[in-house]
Design a protein around this motif. Structure first.
Motif, PDB file in Angstrom:
ATOM      1  N   LEU A  87      12.633 -36.282  -2.040  1.00 36.40           N
ATOM      2  CA  LEU A  87      12.873 -37.324  -3.031  1.00 36.40           C
ATOM      3  C   LEU A  87      13.481 -38.514  -2.299  1.00 36.40           C
ATOM      4  N   VAL A  88      12.859 -39.674  -2.415  1.00 38.96           N
ATOM      5  CA  VAL A  88      13.361 -40.883  -1.756  1.00 38.96           C
ATOM      6  C   VAL A  88      14.435 -41.525  -2.615  1.00 38.96           C
ATOM      7  N   THR A  89      14.137 -41.687  -3.889  1.00 42.20           N
ATOM      8  CA  THR A  89      15.081 -42.275  -4.839  1.00 42.20           C
ATOM      9  C   THR A  89      14.605 -41.985  -6.246  1.00 42.20           C
ATOM     10  N   SER A  90      15.441 -42.312  -7.204  1.00 39.00           N
ATOM     11  CA  SER A  90      15.050 -42.260  -8.610  1.00 39.00           C
ATOM     12  C   SER A  90      15.528 -43.547  -9.252  1.00 39.00           C
ATOM     13  N   THR A  91      14.865 -43.934 -10.331  1.00 42.76           N
ATOM     14  CA  THR A  91      15.262 -45.161 -11.009  1.00 42.76           C
ATOM     15  C   THR A  91      15.062 -45.011 -12.503  1.00 42.76           C
ATOM     16  N   TRP A  92      15.950 -45.619 -13.258  1.00 45.68           N
ATOM     17  CA  TRP A  92      15.757 -45.747 -14.698  1.00 45.68           C
ATOM     18  C   TRP A  92      14.977 -47.029 -14.919  1.00 45.68           C
ATOM     19  N   LEU A  93      13.962 -46.951 -15.753  1.00 41.56           N
ATOM     20  CA  LEU A  93      13.141 -48.113 -16.061  1.00 41.56           C
ATOM     21  C   LEU A  93      13.372 -48.525 -17.512  1.00 41.56           C
ATOM     22  N   PRO A  94      13.747 -49.766 -17.754  1.00 42.00           N
ATOM     23  CA  PRO A  94      13.891 -50.229 -19.140  1.00 42.00           C
ATOM     24  C   PRO A  94      12.505 -50.359 -19.786  1.00 42.00           C
ATOM     25  N   PRO A  95      12.444 -50.555 -21.094  1.00 44.12           N
ATOM     26  CA  PRO A  95      11.137 -50.762 -21.730  1.00 44.12           C
ATOM     27  C   PRO A  95      10.377 -51.894 -21.037  1.00 44.12           C
ATOM     28  N   TYR A  96       9.049 -51.712 -20.926  1.00 45.48           N
ATOM     29  CA  TYR A  96       8.220 -52.682 -20.205  1.00 45.48           C
ATOM     30  C   TYR A  96       6.818 -52.694 -20.800  1.00 45.48           C
ATOM     31  N   ARG A  97       6.376 -53.831 -21.253  1.00 47.10           N
ATOM     32  CA  ARG A  97       5.012 -54.051 -21.761  1.00 47.10           C
ATOM     33  C   ARG A  97       4.517 -52.954 -22.701  1.00 47.10           C
ATOM     34  N   GLY A  98       5.319 -52.641 -23.678  1.00 46.85           N
ATOM     35  CA  GLY A  98       4.909 -51.659 -24.674  1.00 46.85           C
ATOM     36  C   GLY A  98       5.293 -50.231 -24.360  1.00 46.85           C
ATOM     37  N   TRP A  99       5.739 -49.961 -23.136  1.00 43.40           N
ATOM     38  CA  TRP A  99       6.191 -48.618 -22.768  1.00 43.40           C
ATOM     39  C   TRP A  99       7.681 -48.490 -23.070  1.00 43.40           C
ATOM     40  N   ASP A 100       8.104 -47.329 -23.575  1.00 36.25           N
ATOM     41  CA  ASP A 100       9.533 -47.065 -23.735  1.00 36.25           C
ATOM     42  C   ASP A 100      10.174 -46.891 -22.369  1.00 36.25           C
ATOM     43  N   ASP A 101      11.490 -46.786 -22.366  1.00 36.27           N
ATOM     44  CA  ASP A 101      12.180 -46.579 -21.093  1.00 36.27           C
ATOM     45  C   ASP A 101      11.812 -45.222 -20.502  1.00 36.27           C
ATOM     46  N   ALA A 102      12.087 -45.070 -19.212  1.00 29.01           N
ATOM     47  CA  ALA A 102      11.692 -43.848 -18.506  1.00 29.01           C
ATOM     48  C   ALA A 102      12.588 -43.640 -17.297  1.00 29.01           C
ATOM     49  N   VAL A 103      12.498 -42.461 -16.731  1.00 28.17           N
ATOM     50  CA  VAL A 103      13.129 -42.155 -15.451  1.00 28.17           C
ATOM     51  C   VAL A 103      12.002 -41.864 -14.472  1.00 28.17           C
ATOM     52  N   LEU A 104      12.048 -42.504 -13.311  1.00 24.95           N
ATOM     53  CA  LEU A 104      11.000 -42.358 -12.303  1.00 24.95           C
ATOM     54  C   LEU A 104      11.583 -41.701 -11.057  1.00 24.95           C
ATOM     55  N   PHE A 105      10.896 -40.672 -10.569  1.00 27.59           N
ATOM     56  CA  PHE A 105      11.246 -40.003  -9.322  1.00 27.59           C
ATOM     57  C   PHE A 105      10.227 -40.420  -8.270  1.00 27.59           C
ATOM     58  N   LEU A 106      10.705 -40.992  -7.165  1.00 24.19           N
ATOM     59  CA  LEU A 106       9.825 -41.440  -6.089  1.00 24.19           C
ATOM     60  C   LEU A 106       9.958 -40.490  -4.904  1.00 24.19           C
ATOM     61  N   PHE A 107       8.842 -39.859  -4.534  1.00 27.71           N
ATOM     62  CA  PHE A 107       8.809 -38.899  -3.436  1.00 27.71           C
ATOM     63  C   PHE A 107       8.102 -39.491  -2.217  1.00 27.71           C
ATOM     64  N   ASP A 108       8.487 -39.014  -1.050  1.00 26.40           N
ATOM     65  CA  ASP A 108       7.826 -39.378   0.196  1.00 26.40           C
ATOM     66  C   ASP A 108       6.603 -38.477   0.368  1.00 26.40           C
ATOM     67  N   LEU A 109       5.451 -39.092   0.574  1.00 28.56           N
ATOM     68  CA  LEU A 109       4.219 -38.331   0.811  1.00 28.56           C
ATOM     69  C   LEU A 109       3.802 -38.359   2.274  1.00 28.56           C
ATOM     70  N   GLY A 110       4.639 -38.959   3.120  1.00 25.02           N
ATOM     71  CA  GLY A 110       4.352 -38.966   4.544  1.00 25.02           C
ATOM     72  C   GLY A 110       3.436 -40.098   4.959  1.00 25.02           C
ATOM     73  N   ARG A 111       2.766 -39.863   6.103  1.00 25.48           N
ATOM     74  CA  ARG A 111       1.869 -40.870   6.696  1.00 25.48           C
ATOM     75  C   ARG A 111       0.519 -40.244   6.972  1.00 25.48           C
ATOM     76  N   VAL A 112      -0.504 -41.069   6.799  1.00 23.14           N
ATOM     77  CA  VAL A 112      -1.874 -40.659   7.094  1.00 23.14           C
ATOM     78  C   VAL A 112      -2.569 -41.824   7.796  1.00 23.14           C
ATOM     79  N   PRO A 113      -3.676 -41.563   8.496  1.00 22.02           N
ATOM     80  CA  PRO A 113      -4.441 -42.678   9.072  1.00 22.02           C
ATOM     81  C   PRO A 113      -5.034 -43.541   7.951  1.00 22.02           C
TER      82      PRO A 113
END
Length: 173
Positions: A87-113
């Motif tokens: 897990l790289v970080t997490s963020t709370w997202l306020p309402p945006y363009r018709g979407w309610d608020d949310a919690v987002l988990f951002l994961f590292d997927l590594g590197r590829v060519p």
């Protein structure tokens, strides 16, 4: 003052918990991944239902973990399996363009060519195309909150928790 509820037996406890569970608010949970190539570009998905591009991932289903969601979404939408890293970080997202608020988990997927994307099978109902984008070009392709999130995530010591892609402002700060 009313009497506190009686929890004399397991059935009473379960009934109280079920009542609370039915009345408490729910929040949308999102799992996304940051995949980079050898040029430090980030993989973004051009979506059919948003004007901005976005990171691979999606909404976590009920009883699904964020990491399992990310693996599932990438398999469904990009036709490939990936290793979901830390897990790289997490963020709370306020309402945006018709979407309610949310919690987002951002994961590292590594590197590829960079040519790794040639082997993807995109789900046409959701994904128009995928693109490698450098940090300098993020603002022209993704939502402002996503640009803030990625910039914060790519700092030498990322903050474990963000609000709207920024470190939270605490009273007295």
């Amino acid at each position: 003052m009313p009497e506190p509820p009686s929890f004399a037996d397991d059935a009473a406890r379960r009934n109280f918990i079920e009542t609370l569970n039915a009345r408490l608010p729910t929040k949308r949970v999102i799992a996304q991944g940051m995949l980079r190539n050898e040029n430090d570009e980030i993989l973004l998905c051009q979506l059919t239902y948003k004007k901005e591009w976005d990171l691979p991932g999606g909404v976590v289903d009920k009883f699904e973990s964020p990491a399992a969601c990310l693996r599932r979404e990438i398999a469904e939408e990009l036709g490939t399996d990936v290793r979901v890293g830390e897990l790289v970080t997490s963020t709370w997202l306020p309402p945006y363009r018709g979407w309610d608020d949310a919690v987002l988990f951002l994961f590292d997927l590594g590197r590829v060519p960079a040519d790794w994307v040639a082997g993807l099978t995109l789900q046409p109902r959701e994904i128009v195309a995928v693109h490698w984008v450098g940090l300098a070009e993020l603002d022209t392709h993704i939502a402002p909150y996503a640009a803030r999130l990625l910039r914060a995530a790519l700092t030498p010591v990322p903050c474990a928790y963000l609000e709207d892609g920024l470190p939270p402002v605490c009273p007295g700060d």
